[in-house]
Every structure is written in C-alpha cells, then in structure tokens.
Design a protein around this motif. Sequence first.
Motif, PDB file in Angstrom:
ATOM      1  N   VAL A 175       0.844  -1.202   0.000  1.00  0.00           N
ATOM      2  CA  VAL A 175       0.000   0.000   0.000  1.00  0.00           C
ATOM      3  C   VAL A 175       0.873   1.244   0.000  1.00  0.00           C
ATOM      4  O   VAL A 175       0.636   2.207  -0.749  1.00  0.00           O
ATOM      5  CB  VAL A 175      -0.957  -0.002   1.214  1.00  0.00           C
ATOM      6  CG1 VAL A 175      -1.633   1.367   1.367  1.00  0.00           C
ATOM      7  CG2 VAL A 175      -2.007  -1.088   1.072  1.00  0.00           C
ATOM      8  N   THR A 176       1.911   1.241   0.819  1.00  0.00           N
ATOM      9  CA  THR A 176       2.834   2.373   0.875  1.00  0.00           C
ATOM     10  C   THR A 176       3.526   2.581  -0.466  1.00  0.00           C
ATOM     11  O   THR A 176       3.668   3.720  -0.943  1.00  0.00           O
ATOM     12  CB  THR A 176       3.896   2.132   1.973  1.00  0.00           C
ATOM     13  OG1 THR A 176       3.237   2.018   3.237  1.00  0.00           O
ATOM     14  CG2 THR A 176       4.884   3.291   2.027  1.00  0.00           C
ATOM     15  N   GLN A 177       3.929   1.489  -1.118  1.00  0.00           N
ATOM     16  CA  GLN A 177       4.592   1.596  -2.416  1.00  0.00           C
ATOM     17  C   GLN A 177       3.644   2.138  -3.485  1.00  0.00           C
ATOM     18  O   GLN A 177       4.056   2.939  -4.330  1.00  0.00           O
ATOM     19  CB  GLN A 177       5.141   0.229  -2.835  1.00  0.00           C
ATOM     20  CG  GLN A 177       6.311  -0.237  -1.984  1.00  0.00           C
ATOM     21  CD  GLN A 177       6.826  -1.610  -2.391  1.00  0.00           C
ATOM     22  OE1 GLN A 177       6.083  -2.417  -2.943  1.00  0.00           O
ATOM     23  NE2 GLN A 177       8.087  -1.872  -2.120  1.00  0.00           N
ATOM     24  N   VAL A 178       2.396   1.707  -3.442  1.00  0.00           N
ATOM     25  CA  VAL A 178       1.404   2.235  -4.389  1.00  0.00           C
ATOM     26  C   VAL A 178       1.228   3.738  -4.173  1.00  0.00           C
ATOM     27  O   VAL A 178       1.184   4.519  -5.131  1.00  0.00           O
ATOM     28  CB  VAL A 178       0.060   1.492  -4.235  1.00  0.00           C
ATOM     29  CG1 VAL A 178      -1.031   2.188  -5.036  1.00  0.00           C
ATOM     30  CG2 VAL A 178       0.186   0.046  -4.679  1.00  0.00           C
ATOM     31  N   GLY A 179       1.138   4.151  -2.912  1.00  0.00           N
ATOM     32  CA  GLY A 179       1.017   5.570  -2.602  1.00  0.00           C
ATOM     33  C   GLY A 179       2.198   6.374  -3.106  1.00  0.00           C
ATOM     34  O   GLY A 179       2.038   7.482  -3.652  1.00  0.00           O
ATOM     35  N   GLN A 180       3.411   5.821  -2.967  1.00  0.00           N
ATOM     36  CA  GLN A 180       4.616   6.501  -3.450  1.00  0.00           C
ATOM     37  C   GLN A 180       4.603   6.625  -4.968  1.00  0.00           C
ATOM     38  O   GLN A 180       4.985   7.663  -5.516  1.00  0.00           O
ATOM     39  CB  GLN A 180       5.856   5.740  -2.985  1.00  0.00           C
ATOM     40  CG  GLN A 180       6.101   5.832  -1.489  1.00  0.00           C
ATOM     41  CD  GLN A 180       7.192   4.890  -1.008  1.00  0.00           C
ATOM     42  OE1 GLN A 180       7.583   3.951  -1.707  1.00  0.00           O
ATOM     43  NE2 GLN A 180       7.692   5.124   0.202  1.00  0.00           N
TER      44      GLN A 180
END
Length: 239
Positions: A175-180
């Motif tokens: 999820v964090t990588q998608v947000g980045q």
Amino acid sequence: MSETAASEMLKIRGLHAYYGKSHVLRGVDMDVPKGSVTALLGRNGVGRSTTAKAIMGEVAPKGDIWFKGKNISGLPSHAIAQLGLGYVPENRDVFPMMSVRDNLLLGIKDMRKALKWTIDDMLDMFPNLKSRADTPAGVLSGGEKQMLTICRTLMGDPDLIIIDEPTEGLAPKIVTQVGQLITEIAKAGVSILLVEQKLSIALKIAQHVYVMGHGEIVYHGSPEEFRKRDDIRREWLEV
C-alpha cells in the motif's frame, strides 16, 4: 464553455447514471484540478466506481463531463482514452501469458509519438517489476499486478488517470509503495482521480477530498479540513 470550466482538467456537473432501473448517481458535481491528486472516498456500493465508469463511457452518463475543455459525456470509451484520459479499473487485469515488458508495450497508443514515459522509466519506478520484466504477468502478486496496470496506463501518456481502489486487498508495505508511485506520477504533472476507501493513503497523498454517499457528493474540502470533520467520517465512511 466558461473559462472556469476550462481551468479544470476534469469538471463534472449534474452527473446521473443508472443500472437498469436503479438510479445510482444522483447529480454528482466534482472538479479535478490540473496536476493534483483528488480523492473520491465512500463506503462500498455508494457509486464511486460507477462515477469512474461513467466518466470513461463504460456506463451511460447523463449530465456534463468536461475534460480539457471538451464535453466528453456520451463519447465511446476508446475516443475518451485517445483524448488523454487513462483508467486503471479495480480488477487489475493483465495479459497473464505475456511478459511484464510486453504488457507495458501494449499501453502505448501511438508508436510514432515521442513517449513521455518509457518502459525503463516504469521499471525504475518499481524495482519489483524490473526484476521480473521478462516474467509472465500472470504469476505476479496482487500488488505487482496493480503496479503493472498503473504503469501500463502511463505508457499511453495520459493527462489524467482515474485509479479505482488501487490498495484493495494489499499488504501495508505494498500500500505504501502504491502511494509513493501515485505521488511520483502526480509530481510528473499527471492529474489523478483516486477512488479509494482507505483514509490513511488518500489523506496522505491527495490535495482535494470528495466524499460520496448514496450516489451524491456529501462533502468536499482539503485533507486538513476533512480531518476536523468527525461527523462526516462517522456518518459516511465508518462501517
């Protein structure tokens, strides 16, 4: 068309949509400014995905949908895409027997046009894809497939991307990588309409927040303003 309407990348006024006799969207008004991330929040079943599909012509819209100063309401999906509007649906469809690299190549709309985004750009953005560039897309994890569908859409050089539920079912790290990735896309000047249920990711990366309930927009404001509205969160978002 007014100058105000032309100043927005996407401007929606009085949007209605139906599934058979079911009246799903009931007069939606929404703006997506140029170069911004705009989040559309709400519980499941309130019409968020239908809004995305109506914009893209996959559901028959009634009302005005202005994109880059042109009324696209009622145009076929392929014509809307050619105008520069990208769409990443929630089902994360990939071509499973084709490699990651070949999936990315399929996103290119015009091979004669100089590409703003290259395959190398996409692979550098997400190292997990780079290490599996020649792997069949069907064996990727859910998060990797999500990254691939976003990157494939970028290969079409869109001015605006609608991304529907990109973090659904993903592990917190992904999820964090998608947000980045979404943040990097916005920094490159692509406007984004993010259809999302997770407040944490939406409030972190969006500049504008809309909340939908029962097919209508029930709140619009900045993330900072939204954080002060416990009443809106309780009534329209909490399960």
